[in-house]
Scaffold this active site. Structure first.
Site, mmCIF file in Angstrom:
data_model
loop_
_atom_site.group_PDB
_atom_site.id
_atom_site.type_symbol
_atom_site.label_atom_id
_atom_site.label_comp_id
_atom_site.label_asym_id
_atom_site.label_seq_id
_atom_site.Cartn_x
_atom_site.Cartn_y
_atom_site.Cartn_z
ATOM 1 C CG ASN A 1 2.444 3.706 6.008
ATOM 2 O OD1 ASN A 1 1.572 4.399 5.479
ATOM 3 N ND2 ASN A 1 2.552 2.401 5.773
ATOM 4 C CE LYS B 1 -4.780 6.217 10.573
ATOM 5 N NZ LYS B 1 -3.355 5.891 10.483
ATOM 6 C CE1 TYR C 1 -7.557 4.080 9.707
ATOM 7 C CE2 TYR C 1 -9.024 5.816 8.956
ATOM 8 C CZ TYR C 1 -7.847 5.116 8.832
ATOM 9 O OH TYR C 1 -6.940 5.452 7.853
ATOM 10 C CB THR D 1 -6.016 0.443 -0.452
ATOM 11 O OG1 THR D 1 -7.025 0.903 0.441
ATOM 12 C CG2 THR D 1 -4.930 1.490 -0.557
ATOM 13 N N PRO D 2 -7.190 -2.224 -1.504
ATOM 14 C CG PRO D 2 -5.895 -4.161 -1.656
ATOM 15 C CD PRO D 2 -5.791 -2.665 -1.611
ATOM 16 C CB ILE E 1 -5.598 5.559 -1.535
ATOM 17 C CG1 ILE E 1 -4.950 6.927 -1.295
ATOM 18 C CG2 ILE E 1 -4.735 4.747 -2.494
ATOM 19 C CD1 ILE E 1 -4.612 7.191 0.112
ATOM 20 N N GLY F 1 0.796 -1.231 0.000
ATOM 21 C CA GLY F 1 0.000 0.000 0.000
ATOM 22 C C GLY F 1 0.825 1.276 0.000
HETATM 23 P P1 NAD Z 1 -2.402 -1.418 3.811
HETATM 24 O O1 NAD Z 1 -3.235 -2.352 4.610
HETATM 25 O O2 NAD Z 1 -2.285 -1.605 2.343
HETATM 26 O O3 NAD Z 1 -0.918 -1.360 4.429
HETATM 27 C C1 NAD Z 1 -0.673 -1.317 5.798
HETATM 28 C C2 NAD Z 1 0.595 -2.099 6.084
HETATM 29 O O4 NAD Z 1 0.809 -2.049 7.500
HETATM 30 C C3 NAD Z 1 0.490 -3.567 5.688
HETATM 31 O O5 NAD Z 1 1.649 -3.967 4.972
HETATM 32 C C4 NAD Z 1 0.380 -4.289 7.025
HETATM 33 O O6 NAD Z 1 0.967 -5.587 7.016
HETATM 34 C C5 NAD Z 1 1.139 -3.347 7.948
HETATM 35 N N1 NAD Z 1 0.743 -3.494 9.339
HETATM 36 C C6 NAD Z 1 -0.502 -3.614 9.855
HETATM 37 N N2 NAD Z 1 -0.449 -3.757 11.184
HETATM 38 C C7 NAD Z 1 0.865 -3.732 11.533
HETATM 39 C C8 NAD Z 1 1.562 -3.835 12.749
HETATM 40 N N3 NAD Z 1 0.917 -4.026 13.912
HETATM 41 N N4 NAD Z 1 2.919 -3.743 12.739
HETATM 42 C C9 NAD Z 1 3.581 -3.572 11.575
HETATM 43 N N5 NAD Z 1 2.967 -3.485 10.378
HETATM 44 C C10 NAD Z 1 1.629 -3.562 10.350
HETATM 45 O O7 NAD Z 1 -2.988 0.031 4.165
HETATM 46 P P2 NAD Z 1 -2.737 1.435 3.463
HETATM 47 O O8 NAD Z 1 -4.001 1.827 2.804
HETATM 48 O O9 NAD Z 1 -1.487 1.442 2.675
HETATM 49 O O10 NAD Z 1 -2.578 2.354 4.766
HETATM 50 C C11 NAD Z 1 -1.325 2.831 5.226
HETATM 51 C C12 NAD Z 1 -1.584 3.962 6.205
HETATM 52 O O11 NAD Z 1 -2.297 5.021 5.543
HETATM 53 C C13 NAD Z 1 -2.443 3.550 7.404
HETATM 54 O O12 NAD Z 1 -1.983 4.201 8.566
HETATM 55 C C14 NAD Z 1 -3.831 4.073 7.000
HETATM 56 O O13 NAD Z 1 -4.638 4.321 8.126
HETATM 57 C C15 NAD Z 1 -3.456 5.353 6.284
HETATM 58 N N6 NAD Z 1 -4.495 5.847 5.361
HETATM 59 C C16 NAD Z 1 -4.944 5.088 4.314
HETATM 60 C C17 NAD Z 1 -5.929 5.604 3.491
HETATM 61 C C18 NAD Z 1 -6.471 4.819 2.319
HETATM 62 O O14 NAD Z 1 -7.420 5.286 1.656
HETATM 63 N N7 NAD Z 1 -5.952 3.665 1.997
HETATM 64 C C19 NAD Z 1 -6.452 6.878 3.705
HETATM 65 C C20 NAD Z 1 -5.963 7.615 4.779
HETATM 66 C C21 NAD Z 1 -4.974 7.093 5.601
#
Ligand code: NAD
Length: 260
Positions: free
Chosen positions: A85, A157, A153, A190-191, A188, A17
Site C-alpha cells: 500500500n 500506478k 504518479y 486525505t490530507p 479519498i 491513511g
Molecule cells: P498517506 O500518505 O496517508 O499514507 C501513506 C503511508 O505510506 C504513510 O504512512 C507513509 O509514511 C508511508 N510511506 C511513504 N513512503 C514510504 C516508504 N518509502 N516506505 C514505507 N512507508 C512509506 O496516503 P494514502 O492516501 O493513504 O495512500 C495510500 C496508497 O493509496 C498509496 O499507494 C496511494 O498512491 C494510494 N491511493 C490513494 C488515493 C487517495 O485519494 N488518497 C487514491 C488512489 C490511490
C-alpha cells in the site's frame, strides 16, 4: 466466522491513511497484522491498538525487505497476505510532463513501483512455502485516466497494474496458489488531496468549497470514496472468498472508471 482468521498479513504504509484502515479491517476479521512504515510512532501505536506488530521499513530499500520477511517468517512461521500500500504522489509543484524533475520522477518510481516489485518478489517464496497467499497492490484510478497533472504518479500506478498481472500470471502458471490483484481507489479526502484542492482554489482564484464541488462532480455516485471502502475491497481479495480471482483490477471509485 472471521474472514481472514489466523492469516498473517503485512500492510506497508500502514501507519496512516488507507493503510491504517486496511490494517484495522484485516485485524477485525481475525488476521495477525504486521504494519510496516517509515513513521514509527504512529505505526507502533496502531499496531498495539489492533493486537498486531510494527516493523519500521522503507519499501524502496531491498535489504529492508529481507529483514522484514525474515522477521515475519521467524516470528509467525509464514505469510498469507501482503498489501503493498505504501505510496507517494511526489512533489506537489509542477506535476505536469514539462514541470516534473528527473529527481521527482525517480523518487516516485522508486517508492511506488520498485517498492511494490521488491515486496512481491520477497513475498512469493514465503507464500509458496505457506501453501499460497494473496498479494494486493495499491494502484489508483490515475493508472488509467490520463491527467496533465501527476505525471510521475500516473505512470507509477500504471506500472503497478502491469506488474500485478506479471506476478499473477507467474504464480498461476506455477500452480502455487498465490494470487495477485490490484486495487484502484478513486478520490479519498486525505490530507494530500485537501492540499491539492487548496492549491487549485488558489491557482484559479475560486473558494475551497468551489474546488471541492468541482472535484466531487466527476464522481458518478456523487460522494468521495472513504478509506473504509478501500479496506473492504482489500479484505475481500485477501480472503479465501476470492480464491479464484487473480490478476484483476478492482476499482473503488464511485463509478469514475466505469468506461474502462
Ligand atoms: P498517506 O500518505 O496517508 O499514507 C501513506 C503511508 O505510506 C504513510 O504512512 C507513509 O509514511 C508511508 N510511506 C511513504 N513512503 C514510504 C516508504 N518509502 N516506505 C514505507 N512507508 C512509506 O496516503 P494514502 O492516501 O493513504 O495512500 C495510500 C496508497 O493509496 C498509496 O499507494 C496511494 O498512491 C494510494 N491511493 C490513494 C488515493 C487517495 O485519494 N488518497 C487514491 C488512489 C490511490
Amino acid at each position: 466466522m472471521p474472514r481472514v482468521k489466523n492469516k498473517i498479513a503485512i500492510v506497508t504504509g500502514g501507519a496512516s491513511g488507507l493503510g491504517a484502515a486496511i490494517a484495522r479491517r484485516l485485524a477485525e476479521e481475525g488476521a495477525k497484522v504486521i504494519i510496516t512504515d517509515l513513521q514509527e510512532e504512529e505505526g507502533q501505536r496502531l499496531a498495539k491498538a489492533i493486537g498486531g506488530n510494527f516493523i519500521q521499513q522503507n519499501v524502496a530499500d531491498e535489504e529492508q525487505w529481507e529483514i522484514v520477511t525474515r522477521q515475519v517468517e521467524d516470528q509467525y512461521g509464514g505469510l498469507d497476505i501482503l498489501v503493498n500500500n505504501a505510496g507517494i504522489i511526489g512533489s506537489l509543484d509542477k506535476l505536469n510532463p514539462e514541470g516534473t524533475t528527473l529527481s521527482d520522477w525517480q523518487t516516485v518510481q522508486r517508492i511506488n513501483v520498485e517498492g511494490v516489485f521488491l515486496g512481491c518478489r520477497a513475498a512469493i517464496p514465503i507464500m509458496r512455502q505457506s501453501g499460497g497467499g494473496s498479494i494486493i497492490n495499491m494502484s489508483s484510478i490515475a493508472a488509467s485516466g490520463p491527467a496533465p497533472e501527476y505525471t510521475a504518479y500516473g505512470a507509477s500506478k500504471a506500472s503497478v497494474r502491469h506488474l500485478t498481472k506479471s506476478v499473477a500470471m507467474h504464480c498461476a502458471k506455477e500452480g502455487s496458489k498465490i494470487r495477485c490483484n490490484s486495487v484502484h481507489p478513486g478520490i479519498i479526502l486525505t490530507p494530500m488531496n485537501i492540499h491539492i484542492l487548496e492549491g487549485r482554489a488558489k491557482d484559479r482564484n475560486i473558494t475551497f468549497d468551489q474546488a471541492l464541488a468541482e472535484y466531487k462532480s466527476v464522481i458518478p455516485q456523487g460522494e468521495f470514496t472513504e478509506a473504509e471502502d478501500v479496506a473492504h475491497a482489500v479484505l475481500f481479495l485477501a480472503s479465501d472468498e476470492a480464491r479464484h480471482i487473480t490478476g484483476i483490477k478492482l476499482f473503488v471509485d464511485g463509478g469514475m472508471a466505469m468506461g474502462e
